[in-house]
Motif scaffolding. Structure first.
Motif, PDB file in Angstrom:
ATOM      1  N   ALA A  75     -10.014  -0.504   1.162  1.00 22.94           N
ATOM      2  CA  ALA A  75      -9.647   0.072   0.080  1.00 22.94           C
ATOM      3  C   ALA A  75     -10.134   0.697  -1.168  1.00 22.94           C
ATOM      4  CB  ALA A  75      -8.136  -0.159  -0.108  1.00 22.94           C
ATOM      5  N   ALA A  85     -11.132   4.429  -2.792  1.00 21.89           N
ATOM      6  CA  ALA A  85     -10.395   4.436  -4.309  1.00 21.89           C
ATOM      7  C   ALA A  85     -12.535   4.936  -5.003  1.00 21.89           C
ATOM      8  CB  ALA A  85     -10.329   3.477  -5.156  1.00 21.89           C
ATOM      9  N   ILE A 143       0.712  -1.087  -0.045  1.00 22.17           N
ATOM     10  CA  ILE A 143       0.397   0.326   0.083  1.00 22.17           C
ATOM     11  C   ILE A 143       0.597   1.084   0.280  1.00 22.17           C
ATOM     12  CG2 ILE A 143      -1.437   1.615   1.764  1.00 22.17           C
ATOM     13  CD1 ILE A 143      -2.617  -0.872   2.195  1.00 22.17           C
ATOM     14  N   VAL A 161      -4.414   6.229  -5.751  1.00 19.64           N
ATOM     15  CA  VAL A 161      -4.375   4.897  -6.833  1.00 19.64           C
ATOM     16  C   VAL A 161      -4.254   4.939  -8.694  1.00 19.64           C
ATOM     17  CG1 VAL A 161      -4.848   2.845  -5.877  1.00 19.64           C
ATOM     18  CG2 VAL A 161      -2.874   2.772  -6.146  1.00 19.64           C
ATOM     19  N   LEU A 196       3.112   1.567  -3.225  1.00 14.75           N
ATOM     20  CA  LEU A 196       1.800   2.029  -4.194  1.00 14.75           C
ATOM     21  C   LEU A 196       1.043   3.883  -4.209  1.00 14.75           C
ATOM     22  CD1 LEU A 196      -0.699  -0.584  -4.733  1.00 14.75           C
ATOM     23  CD2 LEU A 196       0.744   0.015  -6.448  1.00 14.75           C
ATOM     24  N   ALA A 197       0.787   3.814  -2.820  1.00 18.16           N
ATOM     25  CA  ALA A 197       0.621   4.842  -2.873  1.00 18.16           C
ATOM     26  C   ALA A 197       1.748   6.151  -3.038  1.00 18.16           C
ATOM     27  CB  ALA A 197       0.120   4.920  -1.383  1.00 18.16           C
ATOM     28  N   GLY A 253      -7.884   2.648  -9.888  1.00 18.60           N
ATOM     29  CA  GLY A 253      -8.088   2.292  -8.723  1.00 18.60           C
ATOM     30  C   GLY A 253      -8.833   1.424  -7.803  1.00 18.60           C
ATOM     31  N   PHE A 306      -8.144  -5.832   0.442  1.00 20.63           N
ATOM     32  CA  PHE A 306      -8.525  -4.088   0.072  1.00 20.63           C
ATOM     33  C   PHE A 306     -10.075  -3.930   0.073  1.00 20.63           C
ATOM     34  CE2 PHE A 306      -3.354  -5.639  -1.115  1.00 20.63           C
ATOM     35  CZ  PHE A 306      -2.945  -4.819  -0.800  1.00 20.63           C
ATOM     36  N   MET A 318      -4.315   4.876   0.341  1.00 21.56           N
ATOM     37  CA  MET A 318      -4.791   4.540  -1.731  1.00 21.56           C
ATOM     38  C   MET A 318      -5.478   4.899  -2.432  1.00 21.56           C
ATOM     39  SD  MET A 318      -2.272   1.865  -1.151  1.00 21.56           S
ATOM     40  CE  MET A 318      -2.735   0.856  -3.331  1.00 21.56           C
ATOM     41  N   SER A 371      -5.870   1.622   4.711  1.00 22.79           N
ATOM     42  CA  SER A 371      -6.641   2.047   3.375  1.00 22.79           C
ATOM     43  C   SER A 371      -6.439   2.900   2.355  1.00 22.79           C
ATOM     44  CB  SER A 371      -8.577   0.998   3.296  1.00 22.79           C
ATOM     45  OG  SER A 371      -8.447  -0.013   3.581  1.00 22.79           O
ATOM     46  N   CYS A 394       2.079   7.274  -6.863  1.00 23.44           N
ATOM     47  CA  CYS A 394       1.008   7.402  -7.415  1.00 23.44           C
ATOM     48  C   CYS A 394       1.398   9.151  -7.189  1.00 23.44           C
ATOM     49  CB  CYS A 394      -0.249   6.851  -6.727  1.00 23.44           C
ATOM     50  SG  CYS A 394      -1.604   8.544  -6.887  1.00 23.44           S
ATOM     51  N   LEU A 422      -6.573  -2.228  -7.211  1.00 23.80           N
ATOM     52  CA  LEU A 422      -6.450  -2.552  -5.731  1.00 23.80           C
ATOM     53  C   LEU A 422      -6.558  -4.887  -5.889  1.00 23.80           C
ATOM     54  CD1 LEU A 422      -7.642  -0.039  -4.343  1.00 23.80           C
ATOM     55  CD2 LEU A 422      -5.412  -0.798  -3.599  1.00 23.80           C
TER      56      LEU A 422
END
Length: 494
Positions: A392, A396, A297, A348, A300-301, A379, A389, A345, A342, A304, A383
């Protein structure tokens, strides 16, 4: 497990008859015509019992029994000889050769089955007693007769026990309290200082001795007293005068029960230890998986935000704001934890947004807005389908929805929007307002609060906005921007 019986007899009729009778009650039977074929089979397995005809084609029962019993591994193997003639001389020779039982061929099927059953039960008891022989049991004796006390001591030592000899109930009670490993108590009834009645009452009044068997020794004319003792907790009784064999049998029976109880405790402890170990391993593995998912997470965040020319501090601030707001609305600690990681993200999907749109310094045109809005669904796709997820994905996909139904991507209204997405929407908008962007200077907290109030109930959840503003005004959120200040400029279109 089915018990295995060998039948060896020269007569096909007898072999078939015995096989049918024994198999009908669950025994597994193997038949042999000659003594030699039976003996050779013993090299591959040891049966639970051999039923042997007295007259065999190649040998006779005494010779075959002697041959079998000469091998140490077959000493305890029971042998039943079935004879067509009643011969005391043959019977004595069979017993001298180690045969367990001698019966006539004209006996009934019920008689045969009963003898087989009794022999196999005695074998199991003998094997169990041999297993018990390796154990050391502590037996507490309360007896005022010196001669009987000495007799008990000798007999118990012969049984492999450690006797603790006491001359009255008071002495026995004191010894019992010194030991936590007494396996059996044997007490007389009539003793000086403290009799067996009071001693029995003391023992059964103490819960730690509930599982210790207690045998009382009484006279023949004490039936009423015996009933009283049994009803007050005595496990068994034996009356004077008694035979040594009877006493050994009673003691052995209770020691077997005590052994099985202790074995059950041991197995329960081992099972608990195994369960604890497995639970620890599952907990460790779960934590490893959790840590790996959190690392995914975070990376990835960060990817982004770097693509969006922002710093990691934005996602860290959104995480803390979300956790604080979730706590304020009464979410559980576990849900707050999930909400925090979460929320990181929420954007993302911008990984899939072209850089020239994501970092455009001016307003986006209509086509560019279509591209930008695709990042919500993108997004959710990024995920994937993992249950870890779930929240999340909701954030997203839905954090750009508006409570009046004019948001994207699905135009959800009010409570149709997942709570986690509504929480992140509030804190994301606030953090964007008070942060510097390439197209604007940062707003003051007061200006941001005014804007939040304006769009509450239209864009954002009104109740969440009101709670968030109270938290801002109380100063309980000030630590967040102090901990994660801004350092770099980036675009953001919310």
């Amino acid at each position: 497990m089915r018990q295995n019986i060998y039948v060896v007899d020269g007569s096909t009729t007898i072999r078939n008859l015995y096989s049918a009778v024994l198999e009908s009650v669950g025994y597994r039977v193997k038949c042999f015509k000659t003594g030699e074929s039976c003996y050779k089979a013993l090299n591959f397995e040891i049966p639970d019992l051999i039923i042997m005809g007295a007259e065999l084609p190649d040998t006779e029962c005494v010779e075959l029994s002697t041959r079998i019993k000469s091998q140490p591994e077959f000493i305890l193997l029971p042998i039943v000889v079935v004879s067509s003639i009643r011969s005391m001389e043959l019977k004595q020779r069979c017993f001298q050769a180690g045969v367990t039982d001698f019966i006539l061929k004209n006996c009934t099927q019920a008689f045969l089955l009963e003898r087989v059953k009794n022999i196999l039960q005695r074998k199991e008891t003998m094997q169990f007693n041999q297993h018990l022989a390796g154990q050391r049991f502590n037996v507490l004796i309360a007896e005022d007769s010196a001669s009987l006390l000495a007799l008990y001591g000798v007999m118990l030592e012969q049984l492999g026990c450690f006797p603790i000899l006491c001359s009255n109930g008071k002495e026995a009670w004191e010894e019992l309290q010194k030991h936590d490993d007494i396996d059996l108590i044997l007490t007389d009834v009539e003793m000086p200082i403290m009799d067996g009645i009071e001693f029995n009452h003391l023992v059964r009044s103490a819960s730690e001795y509930d599982q210790v068997p207690l045998i009382v020794v009484t006279q023949h004319d004490q039936e009423e007293l015996l009933c009283e003792l049994l009803s007050s907790g005595a496990s068994d009784f034996i009356t004077k005068p008694f035979s040594h064999e009877e006493l050994r049998a009673r003691i052995g029976s209770h020691l077997r029960t005590r052994f099985l109880y202790k074995e059950q405790l041991r197995l329960n402890r081992e099972l608990q230890e195994a369960n604890t170990y497995l639970e620890d391993r599952v907990r460790e593995r779960t934590q490893e998986l959790y840590d790996a998912n959190i690392e995914t997470i975070t990376k990835l965040a960060l990817a982004c935000d770097y693509k969006d020319k922002d710093t990691a501090n934005h996602i860290d601030r959104v995480k803390l704001y979300s956790e604080e707001l979730g706590r304020a609305v009464g979410l559980s600690s576990e849900v707050i934890k999930r909400l925090g990681y979460s929320s990181m993200m929420h954007d993302v999907g911008k990984i899939t947004t072209p850089d020239h749109i994501l970092n455009k310094p001016g307003p986006l045109d209509d086509q560019e807005w279509v591209e930008m809005r695709n990042h919500s669904a993108a997004g959710a796709r990024v995920l994937g389908g993992s249950a870890f997820f779930n929240m999340a994905r909701d954030i997203a996909l839905y954090h750009h929805e508006k409570v009046d139904g004019t948001g994207y991507p699905k135009g959800l209204k009010g409570d149709e929007i997942p709570l986690a997405a509504r929480i992140v929407a509030v804190v994301d908008v606030f953090d964007a307002l008070v942060s510097k962007r390439s197209y604007k200077e940062p707003w003051s907290t007061e200006q941001a609060v005014t804007e939040l109030q304006r769009i509450a109930g239209v864009h954002l959840d009104k109740r969440l906005v009101e709670i968030f503003i109270l938290m801002l005004e109380s100063g309980q959120l000030d630590y967040i921007r102090s901990k994660y200040p801004e350092h770099e400029v980036a675009d953001d279109h919310f």
